[in-house]
Design a protein around this motif. Structure first.
Motif, PDB file in Angstrom:
ATOM      1  N   THR A  37       5.466  -5.111  -5.203  1.00 41.11           N
ATOM      2  CA  THR A  37       4.956  -3.885  -4.598  1.00 41.11           C
ATOM      3  C   THR A  37       4.055  -4.263  -3.431  1.00 41.11           C
ATOM      4  O   THR A  37       3.691  -5.429  -3.264  1.00 41.11           O
ATOM      5  CB  THR A  37       4.147  -3.051  -5.614  1.00 41.11           C
ATOM      6  N   HIS A  38       3.668  -3.280  -2.652  1.00 39.94           N
ATOM      7  CA  HIS A  38       2.751  -3.544  -1.540  1.00 39.94           C
ATOM      8  C   HIS A  38       1.367  -3.935  -2.050  1.00 39.94           C
ATOM      9  O   HIS A  38       0.577  -4.514  -1.302  1.00 39.94           O
ATOM     10  CB  HIS A  38       2.658  -2.327  -0.622  1.00 39.94           C
ATOM     11  N   ALA A  79       6.569  -9.249  -0.638  1.00 40.05           N
ATOM     12  CA  ALA A  79       7.910  -8.779  -0.252  1.00 40.05           C
ATOM     13  C   ALA A  79       9.046  -9.576  -0.894  1.00 40.05           C
ATOM     14  O   ALA A  79      10.115  -9.727  -0.312  1.00 40.05           O
ATOM     15  CB  ALA A  79       8.057  -8.749   1.267  1.00 40.05           C
ATOM     16  N   VAL A 131       3.876  -1.571   5.292  1.00 38.11           N
ATOM     17  CA  VAL A 131       2.985  -2.452   4.555  1.00 38.11           C
ATOM     18  C   VAL A 131       1.598  -1.856   4.449  1.00 38.11           C
ATOM     19  O   VAL A 131       0.969  -1.877   3.398  1.00 38.11           O
ATOM     20  CB  VAL A 131       2.945  -3.854   5.212  1.00 38.11           C
ATOM     21  N   ASP A 132       1.103  -1.296   5.538  1.00 39.45           N
ATOM     22  CA  ASP A 132      -0.200  -0.647   5.528  1.00 39.45           C
ATOM     23  C   ASP A 132      -0.011   0.826   5.871  1.00 39.45           C
ATOM     24  O   ASP A 132       0.113   1.202   7.050  1.00 39.45           O
ATOM     25  CB  ASP A 132      -1.138  -1.307   6.546  1.00 39.45           C
TER      26      ASP A 132
END
Length: 178
Positions: free
Chosen positions: A6-7, A16, A173-174
């Motif tokens: 998960t992120h 990833a 990602v963010d």
């Protein structure tokens, strides 16, 4: 089964990644990272296996543990009995002992990939990481393991999941930068 990072998982060893779980018991779990090909050709380190491995014919980075060793994951041809040097994981999928002479497996292996190192977790460690939200646990498909270009594997595995989980394949990602 597959573990899909998960992120929330910030460890650079697993960011990833998609991990194929090969063994789970009371002492822990073991798997290999499927989407980290190296630039090192198998022929340079394990020459006898160069004609057996699937494209790309490179060593994959299986994980941060035991990187001086190698694990070979193979898929047997349909209706092929387990040859010498093959240990079943599930169905026709299993591990190949790389000390076995290649000739003993000739004609039995449909696809094979060699991983330097592996991912390992102690007893209850993986359960704790899943509970804290570091991993999605999903079913594996044979083409996940031996795809020629694994660069989109993380997104593709998430995309085929039902419900909200598929949505995560498009998440940046963010999310604050969105």
């Amino acid at each position: 089964m597959l573990l899909v990072a998960t992120h929330a998982l910030l460890d650079p060893n697993f960011a990833a990644t998609v991990v194929l779980i090969l063994d789970v018991d009371d002492t822990g779990a073991l798997g290999v990272v499927l989407n980290r090909p190296s630039g090192l050709p198998v022929a340079e380190v394990l020459e006898p296996w160069r004609d057996v491995v699937a494209e790309p014919e490179v060593l994959f980075q299986g994980g941060p543990v035991g990187i001086e060793g190698a694990l070979a994951v193979a898929l047997l041809r349909a209706s092929t009995p387990s040859p010498v040097g093959f240990r079943e994981v599930t169905g026709q999928l299993g591990l190949v002992d790389l000390d076995t002479p290649v000739e003993l497996l000739e004609g039995s292996v449909a696809e094979m990939r060699i991983f330097a190192g592996y991912a390992g977790w102690g007893a209850d460690q993986l359960d704790a990481e899943i509970e804290e939200g570091s991993w999605y646990v999903v079913s594996a498909q044979a083409d996940d393991i031996f795809r020629e270009d694994p660069s989109d594997l993380w997104r593709d595995v998430l995309r085929r999941q039902p419900g909200d989980l598929a949505w995560h394949s498009t998440r940046p990602v963010d999310p604050d930068l969105n």
